[in-house]
Design an enzyme around this catalytic site. Structure first.
Site, mmCIF file in Angstrom:
data_model
loop_
_atom_site.group_PDB
_atom_site.id
_atom_site.type_symbol
_atom_site.label_atom_id
_atom_site.label_comp_id
_atom_site.label_asym_id
_atom_site.label_seq_id
_atom_site.Cartn_x
_atom_site.Cartn_y
_atom_site.Cartn_z
ATOM 1 N N THR A 296 36.809 49.842 36.761
ATOM 2 C CA THR A 296 37.190 49.654 38.301
ATOM 3 C C THR A 296 36.419 50.520 39.299
ATOM 4 O OG1 THR A 296 39.176 50.739 39.724
ATOM 5 C CG2 THR A 296 38.624 51.810 37.779
ATOM 6 N N CYS B 167 35.866 45.145 44.082
ATOM 7 C CA CYS B 167 37.061 45.267 43.271
ATOM 8 C C CYS B 167 37.010 44.368 42.148
ATOM 9 C CB CYS B 167 38.234 45.290 44.062
ATOM 10 S SG CYS B 167 39.763 45.451 43.132
ATOM 11 N N GLU C 219 38.736 43.063 40.375
ATOM 12 C CA GLU C 219 39.643 41.867 40.589
ATOM 13 C C GLU C 219 39.237 40.715 41.265
ATOM 14 O OE1 GLU C 219 41.729 44.933 38.485
ATOM 15 O OE2 GLU C 219 41.178 44.985 40.533
ATOM 16 N N THR D 42 37.364 51.652 42.299
ATOM 17 C CA THR D 42 38.028 52.859 43.139
ATOM 18 C C THR D 42 38.101 53.945 42.313
ATOM 19 O OG1 THR D 42 39.624 51.007 44.320
ATOM 20 C CG2 THR D 42 40.104 53.518 44.154
#
Length: 230
Positions: A83, A196, A198, A85
């Protein structure tokens, strides 16, 4: 071959992509029946997201640090946080382990520099777009980072948490992201970071007139290079 320690589940939708890309890349490079040596610890994203929204980053870092330590004890040679973040707490995680972390922004910056892109647009969660922990890591490589405007950032973030992390791929959201990308290009972006893990499920290269840097794919392939000592 070194053993990759994957911290996944943030969300599991992109962690699946990491596992697929890593094993496909190992097979591509080594052939035959080769696959990656890896350990995956998949966290409960609901718990992590609650820490994010409440600003409890230290608690999140301690939790992920314990996860990384478990992977180290299990035999991982280095850590991959699946990820963007949560690289905000990479220093908290590093304090708990004795093995290196392969930073997603470093891997991404390396690819941007290969294409000689000097100004890059950044899409991601509001934390990744607005806070300095990610942007400064990219900018330290001599790359200027542009982000969407306030209202665009809000909707980009909303799509990530309310749709992509739940496996929902909507054409209306794809169209909106394409509009945001176009605005970044009009403001001088020569490429776009899908910051990100995703976003690559929604946006593909054919959706952009400038190069896209899919951080999940870049990070996964870089982990294979590291595992194979390349």
């Amino acid at each position: 071959m070194k053993t990759i320690g994957l911290i996944g589940g943030m969300s599991w939708e992109s962690s699946v992509e990491y596992y697929r890309i890593i094993n496909e890349e190992v097979k591509k490079r080594l052939g035959r029946l080769h696959s990656a040596k890896c350990l995956l610890y998949s966290v409960d994203f609901e718990e992590i997201e609650r820490f994010q929204s409440e600003g409890k980053w230290e608690e999140a870092g301690n939790l992920l640090g314990d996860v990384a330590l478990s992977l180290e004890k299990g035999g991982a040679d280095f850590i991959v946080i699946c990820t963007n973040t949560m690289h905000k707490v990479v220093e908290n995680i590093e304090k708990k382990i004795n093995i290196p972390i392969l930073h997603i922004a470093d891997a991404t910056a390396k690819q941007i520099k290969k294409l000689n892109v000097k100004t890059i647009g950044l899409l991601g969660t509001k934390y990744t777009m607005e806070q300095d922990f990610y942007k400064t890591r990219i900018e330290s490589n001599g790359i200027k980072v542009l982000i969407p405007n306030d209202s665009e950032r809000e909707l980009v973030n909303k799509v990530i948490y309310n749709e992509l992390c739940l496996g929902s791929i909507q054409q209306s959201s794809r169209d909106y992201y394409k509009k945001v990308i176009k605005n970044l290009v009009n403001n001088g972006a020569e490429g776009i970071i899908l910051g990100c893990t995703e976003i690559g499920l929604l946006i593909k290269q054919e959706d952009s007139e400038v190069p896209l840097f899919d951080t999940a794919e870049i990070h996964a392939i870089e982990s294979v290079k590291t595992a194979l000592g390349k």
